[in-house]
Design a protein around this motif. Structure first.
Motif, PDB file in Angstrom:
ATOM      1  N   GLN A  96       0.797  -1.150   0.089  1.00 41.21           N
ATOM      2  CA  GLN A  96       0.038   0.010   0.017  1.00 41.21           C
ATOM      3  C   GLN A  96       0.825   1.372   0.165  1.00 41.21           C
ATOM      4  O   GLN A  96       0.588   2.371  -0.747  1.00 41.21           O
ATOM      5  CB  GLN A  96      -0.783  -0.007   1.344  1.00 41.21           C
ATOM      6  CG  GLN A  96      -2.241  -0.967   1.113  1.00 41.21           C
ATOM      7  CD  GLN A  96      -2.804  -1.019   2.539  1.00 41.21           C
ATOM      8  OE1 GLN A  96      -2.731  -2.212   3.055  1.00 41.21           O
ATOM      9  NE2 GLN A  96      -3.446  -0.048   2.950  1.00 41.21           N
ATOM     10  N   VAL A 105      -6.554   6.775  -0.665  1.00 39.17           N
ATOM     11  CA  VAL A 105      -7.295   5.629  -0.282  1.00 39.17           C
ATOM     12  C   VAL A 105      -6.382   4.544   0.515  1.00 39.17           C
ATOM     13  O   VAL A 105      -6.928   3.859   1.311  1.00 39.17           O
ATOM     14  CB  VAL A 105      -8.373   5.354  -1.371  1.00 39.17           C
ATOM     15  CG1 VAL A 105      -9.071   4.000  -0.951  1.00 39.17           C
ATOM     16  CG2 VAL A 105      -9.284   6.423  -1.558  1.00 39.17           C
ATOM     17  N   ALA A 115      -5.086   5.641   3.523  1.00 39.64           N
ATOM     18  CA  ALA A 115      -6.226   5.465   4.797  1.00 39.64           C
ATOM     19  C   ALA A 115      -6.498   4.231   4.855  1.00 39.64           C
ATOM     20  O   ALA A 115      -6.902   3.736   6.020  1.00 39.64           O
ATOM     21  CB  ALA A 115      -7.340   6.377   4.199  1.00 39.64           C
ATOM     22  N   GLY A 116      -6.285   3.246   3.986  1.00 39.09           N
ATOM     23  CA  GLY A 116      -6.533   1.953   4.115  1.00 39.09           C
ATOM     24  C   GLY A 116      -5.598   0.958   5.289  1.00 39.09           C
ATOM     25  O   GLY A 116      -6.018   0.019   5.689  1.00 39.09           O
ATOM     26  N   TRP A 151      -5.376   2.196   8.087  1.00 35.64           N
ATOM     27  CA  TRP A 151      -6.201   2.178   9.371  1.00 35.64           C
ATOM     28  C   TRP A 151      -7.622   1.758   9.035  1.00 35.64           C
ATOM     29  O   TRP A 151      -8.015   1.291  10.133  1.00 35.64           O
ATOM     30  CB  TRP A 151      -6.123   3.726  10.031  1.00 35.64           C
ATOM     31  CG  TRP A 151      -4.623   4.130  10.213  1.00 35.64           C
ATOM     32  CD1 TRP A 151      -4.054   3.744  11.298  1.00 35.64           C
ATOM     33  CD2 TRP A 151      -3.852   4.948   9.357  1.00 35.64           C
ATOM     34  NE1 TRP A 151      -2.887   4.184  11.248  1.00 35.64           N
ATOM     35  CE2 TRP A 151      -2.532   4.995  10.192  1.00 35.64           C
ATOM     36  CE3 TRP A 151      -3.756   5.202   8.209  1.00 35.64           C
ATOM     37  CZ2 TRP A 151      -1.405   5.405   9.787  1.00 35.64           C
ATOM     38  CZ3 TRP A 151      -2.826   5.729   7.816  1.00 35.64           C
ATOM     39  CH2 TRP A 151      -1.614   6.191   8.396  1.00 35.64           C
ATOM     40  N   VAL A 152      -8.158   1.846   8.251  1.00 34.98           N
ATOM     41  CA  VAL A 152      -9.489   1.465   7.887  1.00 34.98           C
ATOM     42  C   VAL A 152      -9.355   0.454   6.752  1.00 34.98           C
ATOM     43  O   VAL A 152      -9.380   0.899   5.293  1.00 34.98           O
ATOM     44  CB  VAL A 152     -10.417   2.634   7.073  1.00 34.98           C
ATOM     45  CG1 VAL A 152     -11.828   2.312   7.119  1.00 34.98           C
ATOM     46  CG2 VAL A 152     -10.416   3.701   8.195  1.00 34.98           C
ATOM     47  N   LYS A 153      -9.339  -0.546   7.329  1.00 34.30           N
ATOM     48  CA  LYS A 153      -9.001  -1.773   6.316  1.00 34.30           C
ATOM     49  C   LYS A 153      -9.903  -1.943   4.832  1.00 34.30           C
ATOM     50  O   LYS A 153      -9.273  -2.223   3.812  1.00 34.30           O
ATOM     51  CB  LYS A 153      -8.973  -3.127   6.916  1.00 34.30           C
ATOM     52  CG  LYS A 153      -7.831  -3.439   8.090  1.00 34.30           C
ATOM     53  CD  LYS A 153      -6.604  -3.429   7.132  1.00 34.30           C
ATOM     54  CE  LYS A 153      -5.653  -3.513   8.016  1.00 34.30           C
ATOM     55  NZ  LYS A 153      -4.264  -3.058   7.449  1.00 34.30           N
ATOM     56  N   PRO A 154     -11.253  -1.651   4.909  1.00 37.90           N
ATOM     57  CA  PRO A 154     -11.871  -1.879   3.497  1.00 37.90           C
ATOM     58  C   PRO A 154     -11.451  -0.694   2.493  1.00 37.90           C
ATOM     59  O   PRO A 154     -11.292  -1.125   1.480  1.00 37.90           O
ATOM     60  CB  PRO A 154     -13.531  -1.358   3.829  1.00 37.90           C
ATOM     61  CG  PRO A 154     -13.583  -1.670   5.558  1.00 37.90           C
ATOM     62  CD  PRO A 154     -12.154  -1.581   6.031  1.00 37.90           C
ATOM     63  N   LEU A 155     -10.934   0.120   2.838  1.00 35.13           N
ATOM     64  CA  LEU A 155     -10.257   1.093   2.056  1.00 35.13           C
ATOM     65  C   LEU A 155      -8.927   0.717   1.446  1.00 35.13           C
ATOM     66  O   LEU A 155      -8.757   0.956   0.331  1.00 35.13           O
ATOM     67  CB  LEU A 155      -9.994   2.642   2.849  1.00 35.13           C
ATOM     68  CG  LEU A 155     -11.143   3.182   3.195  1.00 35.13           C
ATOM     69  CD1 LEU A 155     -10.769   4.667   3.822  1.00 35.13           C
ATOM     70  CD2 LEU A 155     -12.137   3.507   2.267  1.00 35.13           C
ATOM     71  N   ASN A 164      -7.057  -7.775   1.322  1.00 34.37           N
ATOM     72  CA  ASN A 164      -7.871  -7.147   2.128  1.00 34.37           C
ATOM     73  C   ASN A 164      -9.577  -7.318   1.785  1.00 34.37           C
ATOM     74  O   ASN A 164     -10.143  -6.735   2.313  1.00 34.37           O
ATOM     75  CB  ASN A 164      -7.543  -5.526   2.009  1.00 34.37           C
ATOM     76  CG  ASN A 164      -6.246  -5.215   2.553  1.00 34.37           C
ATOM     77  OD1 ASN A 164      -6.263  -5.109   4.038  1.00 34.37           O
ATOM     78  ND2 ASN A 164      -5.249  -5.026   1.864  1.00 34.37           N
ATOM     79  N   SER A 182     -12.073  -7.774   4.460  1.00 29.47           N
ATOM     80  CA  SER A 182     -12.491  -6.631   5.083  1.00 29.47           C
ATOM     81  C   SER A 182     -13.651  -5.789   4.731  1.00 29.47           C
ATOM     82  O   SER A 182     -14.301  -5.020   5.342  1.00 29.47           O
ATOM     83  CB  SER A 182     -11.265  -5.875   5.382  1.00 29.47           C
ATOM     84  OG  SER A 182     -11.111  -5.043   4.052  1.00 29.47           O
TER      85      SER A 182
END
Length: 116
Positions: free
Chosen positions: A8, A55, A58-59, A61-65, A111, A114
């Motif tokens: 990432q 994105v 940010a992913g 910390w926010v896995k779906p992203l 991911n 998630s």
């Protein structure tokens, strides 16, 4: 998930650079003209690449992203590969988009769960 985070970050750094170049590089302007695309598509592509990078970061910390960012990279690279095919470019010139597509797909796959 360490592999995903490393990919990432690497993809995000690359796509921040690629996106920025769409706005600043004369070579990119000429490239888009050569491929038959106008300035508005170059600006859209650069913006989408920068958004993809954001994105992906940010992913962390926010896995779906992370999965969404991976899919954004895959979509962008499919477009790049199809563009190279459209102008009958050599396979050599498609290697970078192919490699980035695979790396984006790996991030999306790692991911995927998630999202649900």
């Amino acid at each position: 998930m360490t592999l995903s985070i490393i990919l990432q970050v690497l993809l995000a750094l690359g796509f921040l650079m690629f996106g920025y170049q769409k706005f600043t590089s004369e070579q990119m302007k000429k490239g888009f003209e050569y491929f038959g695309y106008g300035d508005s598509f170059r600006i859209f592509t650069g913006s989408f690449e920068i958004l993809s990078a954001i994105v992906l970061i940010a992913g962390i910390w926010v896995k779906p992203l992370a999965a969404i960012g991976g899919f954004m990279i895959v979509a962008t690279m499919i477009g790049a590969i199809l563009t190279h095919m459209k102008v009958k470019d050599s396979v050599k010139n498609m290697l970078m988009p192919l490699m980035l597509l695979v790396l984006g797909a790996i991030v999306a796959a790692l991911n995927w769960s998630s999202l649900f």
